[in-house]
Design a protein around this motif. Structure first.
Motif, PDB file in Angstrom:
ATOM      1  N   THR A   1      59.269  62.618  47.344  1.00  0.00           N
ATOM      2  CA  THR A   1      58.807  61.227  47.499  1.00  0.00           C
ATOM      3  C   THR A   1      58.051  60.784  46.246  1.00  0.00           C
ATOM      4  O   THR A   1      58.166  59.634  45.817  1.00  0.00           O
ATOM      5  CB  THR A   1      57.902  61.092  48.747  1.00  0.00           C
ATOM      6  OG1 THR A   1      58.657  61.499  49.890  1.00  0.00           O
ATOM      7  CG2 THR A   1      57.432  59.673  48.949  1.00  0.00           C
TER       8      THR A   1
ATOM      9  N   ASP B   1      64.528  57.546  50.926  1.00  0.00           N
ATOM     10  CA  ASP B   1      63.672  58.710  51.154  1.00  0.00           C
ATOM     11  C   ASP B   1      63.741  59.197  52.596  1.00  0.00           C
ATOM     12  O   ASP B   1      63.471  58.412  53.511  1.00  0.00           O
ATOM     13  CB  ASP B   1      62.228  58.346  50.806  1.00  0.00           C
ATOM     14  CG  ASP B   1      61.376  59.586  50.626  1.00  0.00           C
ATOM     15  OD1 ASP B   1      61.941  60.675  50.398  1.00  0.00           O
ATOM     16  OD2 ASP B   1      60.140  59.463  50.715  1.00  0.00           O
ATOM     17  N   ASP B   2      64.016  60.465  52.774  1.00  0.00           N
ATOM     18  CA  ASP B   2      63.943  61.136  54.093  1.00  0.00           C
ATOM     19  C   ASP B   2      64.602  60.354  55.194  1.00  0.00           C
ATOM     20  O   ASP B   2      64.413  60.638  56.355  1.00  0.00           O
ATOM     21  CB  ASP B   2      62.475  61.251  54.564  1.00  0.00           C
ATOM     22  CG  ASP B   2      61.748  62.355  53.874  1.00  0.00           C
ATOM     23  OD1 ASP B   2      62.410  63.164  53.221  1.00  0.00           O
ATOM     24  OD2 ASP B   2      60.507  62.386  53.978  1.00  0.00           O
TER      25      ASP B   2
HETATM   26 MG   LIG Z   1      58.636  63.028  51.188  1.00  0.00          MG
END
Ligand SMILES: [Mg+2]
Ligand SMILES: Nc1ncnc2c1ncn2[C@@H]1O[C@H](COP(=O)(O)OP(=O)(O)O)[C@@H](O)[C@H]1O
Length: 361
Positions: free
Chosen positions: A37, A302-303
């Motif tokens: 991140t 992200d994720d």
């Molecule tokens: Mg992360």
């Protein structure tokens, strides 16, 4: 436009990173806490002069250092720019484009349009109107060079009005300012309305693609009664505004609302559907910029895709691939990427992230 090289020094746990990037998909694979991140955050910082996670810029400087440095090489068609941003704990910012000082964050932002898709980004749908105004204004900023100045002037005038509310003896003293403010408010709102209307079919089409079971509709609200003259609204609201100490209605309250089968999306959609809708909105807006301005848009994911079901993930990957955009996707394991059907192509790159070190796989 894409980032072909990225150097990061002392940004969170990324003390020394130097990457040659793919113009297509860049996969970042690493355990929790490894720095995935942070890498996306660094790219975002380079394009916005701020983080998408923390408003306190000192938080992103590595604990043991007193400044961070970001450098990017940006390529678009046959052009190339180098962009550099340094920030110290004392709050000093140095910003350079092609080695030249005196550049503004807005110059950087113009160069690097990007869309971020993260779990926190759900605020676009379940947060306040601020998030949806930012969504609209992003498009206008990249679509019309003059928008930023109008928007910044409007913000300044509103701030001045709010300060003046406590000082003026009567409305007559404020009136000349309100007339100026109203002109700008109409200008900005009209631009927003036109853009929202142009984006609407793109959004509806993309929603059909991702959420065919729902009829998603969008509507723009300018922040005061439709068809009314804002300067009149300001005059009528003077005593009330003076009592509360700020300007209660206006373009600072504008919203861009989404409904599913006629009801507010945040009330009726499941969390998974909301996420999908958020993906669709960001994708539609990025694609719209690409087709309207022949400009590329970067996608930071992200994720996130890990929480969508496989067929939807595959749809997202396919659409991103078709758009020809540069994309950054994080995942915890390679397996996860495989399950996500993010089919690799030769131009793609995979990186492993381990305790702030990033290496090409
Ligand atoms: Mg992360
Ligand atoms: N200012 C900072 N300096 C050094 N390390 C930091 C700083 N801020 C956060 N970290 C650490 O950086 C690591 C990377 O976090 P993150 O990028 O969110 O990981 P991931 O997304 O891979 O799970 C975490 O272990 C976090 O504790």
């Amino acid at each position: 436009m894409s980032l072909s090289r990225l150097i990061i020094n002392n940004f969170r746990n990324l003390t020394a990173v130097d990457l040659e990037l793919s113009h297509g998909f860049n996969f970042l694979i690493g355990e929790n806490g490894s720095g995935k991140t942070s890498l996306l955050e660094a790219i975002f910082y380079l394009g916005h002069g701020r983080s998408f996670k923390s408003h306190i810029s000192n938080r992103v400087i590595n604990y043991e250092r007193d400044h961070f440095v970001l450098f990017g090489r940006v390529e678009e068609a046959k052009h190339e720019w180098s962009v550099g941003l340094q920030k110290t704990r004392q709050g000093d910012t140095t910003l350079k484009i092609n080695g030249e000082d005196g550049k503004k964050i807005s110059d950087l932002a113009h160069l690097l349009p990007m869309q971020v898709i993260t779990p926190e980004g759900l605020t676009l749908l379940n947060g306040g109107p601020t998030y949806r105004r930012a969504f609209l204004d992003w498009g206008l900023f990249h679509q019309h060079n003059e928008f930023y100045n109008h928007w910044a002037n409007l913000k300044r005038l509103l701030k001045q009005r709010n300060a003046a509310l406590a000082q003026v003896r009567n409305y007559a003293e404020l009136r000349p300012w309100d007339i100026e403010l109203a002109k700008l408010a109409h200008l900005v709102s009209d631009m927003r309305a036109v853009y929202a209307e142009a984006l609407r079919p793109e959004i509806e089409k993309t929603c059909q693609f991702f959420l065919p079971e729902l009829e998603i509709t969008v509507s723009f609200h300018q922040g005061w009664e439709k068809e009314s003259e804002y300067s009149e609204i300001l005059m009528q609201g003077f005593e009330r505004d003076r009592t509360v100490g700020y300007t209660m209605v206006g373009p600072q309250k504008a919203d861009f609302r989404f409904r599913a089968n006629g009801l507010p999306v945040e009330d009726v959609l499941s969390r998974g559907q909301l996420k999908l809708l958020m993906c669709a909105l960001r994708l539609a807006q990025g694609e719209y910029l690409i087709t309207q301005k022949s400009r590329q848009c970067l996608f930071l994911i992200d994720d996130f895709a890990s929480e969508l079901d496989p067929t939807k993930r595959a749809l997202l990957a396919e659409r991103l691939r078709q758009s020809g955009s540069q994309v950054f996707v994080t995942a915890i394991t390679q397996d996860q990427l495989n399950q996500m059907h993010w089919q690799g192509q030769q131009s793609d790159k995979r990186f492993s992230v381990t305790q702030g070190k990033i290496v090409l796989l």
